[in-house]
Design a protein around this motif. Structure first.
Motif, mmCIF file in Angstrom:
data_model
loop_
_atom_site.group_PDB
_atom_site.id
_atom_site.type_symbol
_atom_site.label_atom_id
_atom_site.label_comp_id
_atom_site.label_asym_id
_atom_site.label_seq_id
_atom_site.Cartn_x
_atom_site.Cartn_y
_atom_site.Cartn_z
ATOM 1 N N LYS A 12 -19.156 -12.730 -23.821
ATOM 2 C CA LYS A 12 -18.774 -11.991 -22.608
ATOM 3 C C LYS A 12 -18.542 -10.514 -22.905
ATOM 4 N N TRP A 13 -17.796 -10.226 -23.954
ATOM 5 C CA TRP A 13 -17.466 -8.838 -24.243
ATOM 6 C C TRP A 13 -18.641 -8.084 -24.844
ATOM 7 N N GLN A 14 -19.495 -8.763 -25.584
ATOM 8 C CA GLN A 14 -20.693 -8.072 -26.075
ATOM 9 C C GLN A 14 -21.582 -7.636 -24.917
ATOM 10 N N GLU A 15 -21.686 -8.486 -23.913
ATOM 11 C CA GLU A 15 -22.463 -8.121 -22.730
ATOM 12 C C GLU A 15 -21.818 -6.948 -22.002
ATOM 13 N N ALA A 16 -20.495 -6.940 -21.936
ATOM 14 C CA ALA A 16 -19.789 -5.848 -21.259
ATOM 15 C C ALA A 16 -20.003 -4.524 -21.994
ATOM 16 N N TRP A 17 -19.950 -4.552 -23.330
ATOM 17 C CA TRP A 17 -20.170 -3.320 -24.105
ATOM 18 C C TRP A 17 -21.594 -2.793 -23.895
ATOM 19 N N ASP A 18 -22.557 -3.722 -23.920
ATOM 20 C CA ASP A 18 -23.947 -3.303 -23.742
ATOM 21 C C ASP A 18 -24.162 -2.698 -22.357
ATOM 22 N N LYS A 19 -23.589 -3.346 -21.350
ATOM 23 C CA LYS A 19 -23.756 -2.876 -19.972
ATOM 24 C C LYS A 19 -23.156 -1.491 -19.784
ATOM 25 N N ALA A 20 -22.032 -1.243 -20.444
ATOM 26 C CA ALA A 20 -21.353 0.052 -20.319
ATOM 27 C C ALA A 20 -21.918 1.102 -21.274
ATOM 28 N N GLY A 21 -22.816 0.710 -22.170
ATOM 29 C CA GLY A 21 -23.388 1.660 -23.129
ATOM 30 C C GLY A 21 -22.337 2.275 -24.046
ATOM 31 N N VAL A 22 -21.348 1.470 -24.434
ATOM 32 C CA VAL A 22 -20.205 1.989 -25.186
ATOM 33 C C VAL A 22 -20.625 2.592 -26.525
ATOM 34 N N PHE A 23 -21.639 2.026 -27.160
ATOM 35 C CA PHE A 23 -21.957 2.439 -28.524
ATOM 36 C C PHE A 23 -23.196 3.332 -28.609
ATOM 37 N N THR A 24 -23.680 3.802 -27.479
ATOM 38 C CA THR A 24 -24.816 4.722 -27.486
ATOM 39 C C THR A 24 -24.354 6.088 -27.973
ATOM 40 N N ALA A 25 -24.939 6.549 -29.068
ATOM 41 C CA ALA A 25 -24.542 7.831 -29.657
ATOM 42 C C ALA A 25 -25.102 8.985 -28.842
ATOM 43 N N GLN A 110 -29.103 -12.629 -35.753
ATOM 44 C CA GLN A 110 -27.907 -13.083 -36.463
ATOM 45 C C GLN A 110 -26.818 -12.012 -36.491
ATOM 46 N N MET A 111 -27.215 -10.748 -36.470
ATOM 47 C CA MET A 111 -26.237 -9.667 -36.569
ATOM 48 C C MET A 111 -25.556 -9.369 -35.235
ATOM 49 N N LYS A 112 -26.298 -9.481 -34.152
ATOM 50 C CA LYS A 112 -25.716 -9.099 -32.864
ATOM 51 C C LYS A 112 -24.491 -9.927 -32.490
ATOM 52 N N PRO A 113 -24.437 -11.219 -32.802
ATOM 53 C CA PRO A 113 -23.222 -11.971 -32.466
ATOM 54 C C PRO A 113 -21.969 -11.506 -33.203
ATOM 55 N N LEU A 114 -22.125 -10.662 -34.229
ATOM 56 C CA LEU A 114 -20.947 -10.150 -34.930
ATOM 57 C C LEU A 114 -20.207 -9.098 -34.113
ATOM 58 N N GLY A 115 -20.841 -8.607 -33.024
ATOM 59 C CA GLY A 115 -20.171 -7.626 -32.181
ATOM 60 C C GLY A 115 -20.053 -6.259 -32.814
ATOM 61 N N LEU A 116 -21.006 -5.872 -33.629
ATOM 62 C CA LEU A 116 -20.969 -4.583 -34.305
ATOM 63 C C LEU A 116 -21.229 -3.451 -33.314
ATOM 64 N N SER A 117 -20.534 -2.344 -33.508
ATOM 65 C CA SER A 117 -20.653 -1.207 -32.580
ATOM 66 C C SER A 117 -21.854 -0.345 -32.951
ATOM 67 N N ILE A 118 -23.015 -0.943 -32.993
ATOM 68 C CA ILE A 118 -24.246 -0.281 -33.421
ATOM 69 C C ILE A 118 -25.012 0.238 -32.211
ATOM 70 N N ASP A 119 -25.572 1.433 -32.365
ATOM 71 C CA ASP A 119 -26.466 1.965 -31.348
ATOM 72 C C ASP A 119 -27.861 1.405 -31.629
ATOM 73 N N TRP A 120 -28.134 0.257 -31.029
ATOM 74 C CA TRP A 120 -29.407 -0.422 -31.296
ATOM 75 C C TRP A 120 -30.603 0.326 -30.725
ATOM 76 N N SER A 121 -30.370 1.303 -29.858
ATOM 77 C CA SER A 121 -31.489 2.071 -29.314
ATOM 78 C C SER A 121 -32.141 2.943 -30.391
ATOM 79 N N ARG A 122 -31.472 3.153 -31.500
ATOM 80 C CA ARG A 122 -32.019 3.982 -32.580
ATOM 81 C C ARG A 122 -32.667 3.141 -33.686
ATOM 82 N N GLU A 123 -32.738 1.863 -33.507
ATOM 83 C CA GLU A 123 -33.264 0.965 -34.536
ATOM 84 C C GLU A 123 -34.719 1.291 -34.869
ATOM 85 N N PHE A 124 -35.035 1.226 -36.147
ATOM 86 C CA PHE A 124 -36.431 1.288 -36.588
ATOM 87 C C PHE A 124 -36.561 0.546 -37.908
#
Length: 851
Positions: A12-25, A110-124
């Motif tokens: 629930k909270w991971q979805e809330a963080w993603d929706k709010a863009g909390v970790f977008t740098a 496997q990593m996303k369920p850990l709830g890490l505050s990663i900006d996944w939009s920058r992944e490569f």
């Protein structure tokens, strides 16, 4: 919820963080930035508890800094090129690209369920053409700047992986991936001129105050600055063109103990001799079966061949020394030639003993006349010794003084010159394999070696390759290497070597600042985000990755891709310990070990067994290893206990720089504690107790918790932060304060827990009426007035064991302290009606009760 259910709240909270863009740098000129980065993983297909610990550390820092008002960059990518993918393709019949991207998808999942505050939009991934195309562009820029060159060189050749290895990739004489014995070969290779920056790389280490001292020392030793003498021997009986033999030595003070001269098997003189002498040719061929790393040469048996040539000693022309070809001499350090003083170099001692050469001491220990040696006498240069055959006769001085004296004498007499050299050699980056970044050059019969035009980048790897034969598939591809010269347009051939994968990981930190740009970096983004404020990774990368990254940052500065401030890319470095686990095994009929997974073993007070009752041997905790099966799958932990339990456990048990042992009992205890926190928050959310006398005491406890948790995070002592939160939980659970004070304290608890257990923290925050997301709440600040202690906390020992503690005014008389101590509910419970024989109050320290 009626109870703590992490499986429900975490998603629930991971979805809330993603929706709010909390970790977008975001680049925000109004806020200070903070860049935290963990060394990115190789996509092997599964994450392990070491990953969990590493990334949780970075996540704690990232979340904390975000709460402190920083604009935080916390990215993730994949170090995706390399031999394992090719090996997998050969073993399984697939393709390295499919294997790699499939593993990336699995590990991301496997990593996303850990709830890490990663900006996944920058992944490569480094195998993305968009990434390695920019790497190729930088390679061309570095060529133009003179930082890249091509030459024939003796290299380490892995006969199994069939590729060149850097010296740092040769471990105990074997390839770091294949384990095969490394050989020497002469190949034309591409090199980065890292040696040109050796002095700067060494000197700058002093400025890296927030790096571990052991890492700085390892790098300094690897760079290896030395002051010595370079001089030439006159030769006797050498072929034409070799009338002089140039030598470099760091111990010219031992010249009077010389007993032979030695040359590398790759020295030009050795090559000239092998062309006409079959015995020498056979010996040199044997020498080339050993790798070129110093480690390989040190451990190999010392072998030599007398060439028949002699050299005249520079201080006595009548004194002639034999010239040997020796397998332990490196061509590309110094001049590829040495003089041997067996009395004061153990390698020379072994060589001289083997070939019955003189062993003549030059100096002895201060205060002794002993000159009979059973091994080389090798004191530190800073130690005083008594020279008995110094270049200027006998005297008492340090080795450093002796070296300086010898250099001065050589310069005075004109036979040599003092020079400073570095052990660090240029970085050979050519690899004869497919799954790597293609080197962006073309070989033209007319124009020679020509860089590809940047508009033609990336030079992409072809997909249609086969791995049914050893060697580089790019050499066998029917069309890929065929191209036209970017300069004259004639038919030409692409370079089929690819780059060492350490190139890929030497600049990824810079690419994260602008990962979608059509240039390697963007000036505004690099200027804002660089440097990496906190870098986290294993000590095993102290030399390879970190040294290359430091070089690349300098090269990128010189080619205009990074600002001058980023010549040192990592402001602070933290090297974390490993996650360990017991090893479980049984024995087969031949006594060989059979390893078992932790989940297949039943532990009890009497020992360990399998489900069928077979006794299991338990080996003490060691680094988690697939081969030993002492691995714990994070996905199982998340399924059974939740991600917050895994995160809290790896932060709580030991200082982060030390190893932490994973135990099922520890995980269960952690889960119980987090459940307790949830229940406490639930109770407090419904507590209507009016304000009371203990409100201020609870406020003081909250202020102390804020101070202690903050200091723990700032000091990278996360276990201390966790300990402070345990203590605060205990205080809050016992507090008689009013409901309002408890709710305030519990909201503070949620904020302080948020970096470690963010999902539970969000749940508690909402439960206690917190506004918005706790991930976006400002970090709490302790009221200084509440940190001024009018009270003192005194532990209470009963018969020498700590059983309770009380908080009393500092000035309270001892008699009153005794009454309060004996009335404490924990003390009453432990006494169980037993009469007290004695009670001793040590003011401000402790209370001892004897029954």
């Amino acid at each position: 919820m009626s109870r703590y259910e992490p499986g429900l709240i975490e998603a629930k909270w991971q979805e809330a963080w993603d929706k709010a863009g909390v970790f977008t740098a975001t680049r925000d000129a109004a806020r200070p930035k903070y860049y935290v980065l963990e060394m990115f993983p190789y996509p092997s297909g599964r994450i392990h508890m070491g990953h969990v610990r590493n990334y949780t550390m970075g996540d704690v820092v990232a979340r904390y800094k975000s709460s402190c008002g920083y604009s935080v960059l916390h990215p993730m990518g994949w170090d995706a090129f390399g031999m394992p993918a090719e090996n997998a393709a050969m073993e399984r019949g697939g393709h390295p690209k499919d294997w790699t991207y499939g593993n990336i998808a699995d590990m991301r999942g496997q990593m996303k369920p850990l709830g890490l505050s990663i900006d996944w939009s920058r992944e490569f991934a480094t195998c993305d053409p968009e990434y390695y195309g920019q790497q190729q562009a930088m390679f061309i820029d570095m060529m133009e700047r003179g930082l890249v060159y091509r030459k024939a060189a003796v290299v380490n050749w892995d006969p199994v992986d069939m590729t060149v290895l850097a010296n740092e990739q040769v471990i105990d004489g074997k390839g770091w991936r294949s384990g095969a014995a490394v050989e020497r070969r002469e190949l034309t290779q591409w090199f980065f001129k890292i040696s040109d920056m050796a002095g700067d790389l060494l000197d700058a280490l002093d400025g890296l105050k927030d790096w571990p001292e052991k890492v700085r020392l390892m790098q300094a030793n690897w760079i290896g600055k030395s002051r010595g003498l370079q001089f030439s021997f006159d030769t006797v009986g050498a072929p034409a063109g070799f009338d002089r033999l140039e030598v470099y030595t760091t111990r010219p003070d031992t010249l009077m103990g010389a007993s032979f001269a030695g040359i590398s098997p790759d020295h030009p003189l050795a090559k000239a001799l092998e062309a006409t002498n079959p015995a020498i040719a056979a010996f040199v061929a044997e020498c080339r079966r050993v790798g070129t790393s110093e480690e390989a040469l040190q451990t190999a048996e010392k072998l030599g061949l007398d060439t028949g040539i002699r050299v005249r000693h520079p201080l006595d022309p009548a004194w002639e020394l034999p010239v040997y070809i020796a397998n332990f001499i490196l061509m590309d350090y110094g001049t590829g030639a040495i003089f041997g003083c067996p009395a004061h170099d153990q390698r020379d001692f072994e060589f001289a003993t083997k070939y019955h050469l003189p062993i003549t001491p030059v100096f002895v220990a201060e205060g002794t006349d002993e000159t009979t040696l059973t091994e080389a006498f090798t004191p530190m240069k800073s130690e005083r010794v008594r020279y008995i055959r110094g270049v200027n006769g006998s005297t008492l001085m340090t080795g450093d003084e002796g070296v300086a004296e010898a250099i001065a004498l050589a310069e005075q007499r004109g036979f040599g010159q003092g020079v400073t050299k570095f052990r660090l050699r240029d970085w050979g980056v050519s690899r004869q394999r497919y799954w790597g970044c293609p080197i962006p050059v073309v070989h033209c019969a007319t124009c020679g070696v020509v860089p590809e035009k940047k508009e033609n980048l990336p030079v992409e790897l072809p997909y249609d390759v086969s791995f049914d034969k050893p060697g580089n598939p790019l050499d066998r591809h029917p069309t890929w290497a065929k191209t036209t010269c970017p300069k004259c347009g004639a038919a030409a051939r692409r370079e089929t070597d690819t780059m060492d994968t350490f190139v890929d990981s030497s600049w990824y930190y810079a690419r994260f600042t602008a990962p979608r740009a059509n240039t390697p970096t963007v000036a505004e983004d690099a200027d804002y985000w660089m440097n990496v404020d906190q870098y986290i990774g294993g000590i095993e990368h102290a030399i390879l990755h970190l040294l290359y990254s430091r070089f690349f940052a300098r090269a990128m500065n010189e080619t205009g891709h990074l600002p001058a401030k980023a010549r040192e890319p990592f402001n602070a470095l933290f090297t974390q310990g490993m996650v360990t686990h017991e090893i479980y095994l049984t024995r087969d009929g031949n006594g060989r070990p059979v390893y078992h997974l932790p989940e297949d073993v039943i532990r009890s007070e009497t020992g360990a067994t399998l489900a069928d009752g077979t006794a299991v041997e338990v080996i003490p905790s060691a680094k988690m290893s697939k081969s030993k099966k002492n691995v714990v799958d994070p996905m199982n932990i998340i399924r059974d206990f939740g991600a917050d339990t895994a995160r809290w456990f790896v932060m709580s048990d030991s200082p982060p720089e030390r190893d932490v042992e994973w135990t099922s009992a520890g995980a269960e205890a952690t889960a119980k504690h987090l459940g307790r926190v949830w229940r406490l928050a639930d109770e407090i959310s419904r507590d209507e107790t009016p304000a009371g006398d203990e409100d201020i005491a609870l406020a003081r406890a909250a202020a102390r918790a804020i101070q202690d948790v903050t200091q723990g995070i700032e000091g990278f002592a996360f276990n201390k932060s966790v300990a402070a939160l345990y203590a605060f939980t205990n205080t809050l659970s016992k507090s008689k304060a009013g409901g309002g004070a408890k709710r305030d304290a519990m909201r503070t608890m949620a904020q302080l827990m948020s970096p470690m257990v963010p999902h539970l923290a969000e749940e508690v925050w909402v439960m206690l009426g917190g506004e918005g997301l706790v991930a976006r709440a400002p970090w709490p600040k302790a009221d200084p007035a509440l940190l001024v202690e009018d009270n003192v906390t005194l532990p209470i020992q009963i018969n020498g064991k700590r059983r309770a503690e009380i908080s009393v005014p500092k000035t309270m008389p001892a008699a009153e302290v005794e009454k309060i101590a004996l009335a404490d509910e924990d003390v009453v419970r432990f006494l169980a009606g037993q009469p007290v024989k004695k009670i001793i109050v040590v003011p401000g320290r402790i209370i001892n009760v004897v029954v």
